[in-house]
Design an enzyme around this catalytic site. Sequence first.
Site, PDB file in Angstrom:
ATOM      1  CB  SER A  33     -31.489  -3.771  -0.352  1.00 48.98           C
ATOM      2  OG  SER A  33     -30.761  -2.652   0.095  1.00 48.98           O
ATOM      3  CG  ASN A  34     -27.181  -1.643  -2.843  1.00 47.78           C
ATOM      4  OD1 ASN A  34     -26.431  -1.206  -1.972  1.00 47.78           O
ATOM      5  ND2 ASN A  34     -28.088  -0.878  -3.446  1.00 47.78           N
TER       6      ASN A  34
END
Length: 222
Positions: A33-34
């Site tokens: 993810s980020n």
Amino acid sequence: AADMFETGALQGKRVVITAGPTREALDPVRYISNHSSGKMGYALAEAAAAAGARTTLVSGPVNITPPERVEVVNVTSARDMLDACESRLEECDIFIACAAVADYRPADVQEQKIKKGPDDMSLTLVKNPDIVASIAASEHAVFTVGFAAETQQVLEYARGKLERKGLDMIVANDVSSQGIGFNSDENEVTVLWPGGEVAMPRARKSTVAAGIIAQIAMRQDP
Ligand code: CTP
Ligand code: CA
């Protein structure tokens, strides 16, 4: 811009906004993810609703209380997000892609937790669908707005994305500057469209969101 809200600049319009990160599963307990907080997308949803639009947020996992009068559709992966957006296209006049969609996902999702093994391991990733480009290319007449987070040649890269993805508008921001963008409460953006651009001063995300919504309202067909 204040006038546009008193008169409901987006009255009768249906707006769909993507927000937050996506999560791409590796196995039942892990993902890629980020750090997107979702703040900008949620601020845009609030501003769109305040301007009179019927507003839907298609949101990746975030920690924000949804604004009032906004429908929230929670999704996890990029492919979930695309499906949720496509299924709402019939009821959408304006699409704003604010999500930080993972560009790649693991090629395979393991059914069982991956066990620790050799000292080196590598992952094979495959490209995710480009949500905003696919909405812009669809046959539905939707005014499509993208975001471009860049660390260099911000306006050039943003205009390239506007053209390549066939968007009506793109919001560029320089994520290399301190205190703006991804996780902060402030932002400083330039709004670009095929025939021009306008820079907005650094401000709280709610103020920037109102400015972006005003620009979108101004560029609608009558
Ligand atoms: N976007 C999208 N689907 C993707 C990737 C990006 O809808 N799979 C959207 C984002 O929500 C944003 C715009 O495309 O509105 C630009 O995203 P950005 O990450 O800046 O551009 P990319 O095309 O992914 O290019 P790069 O990351 O290489 O700069
Ligand atoms: Ca990207």
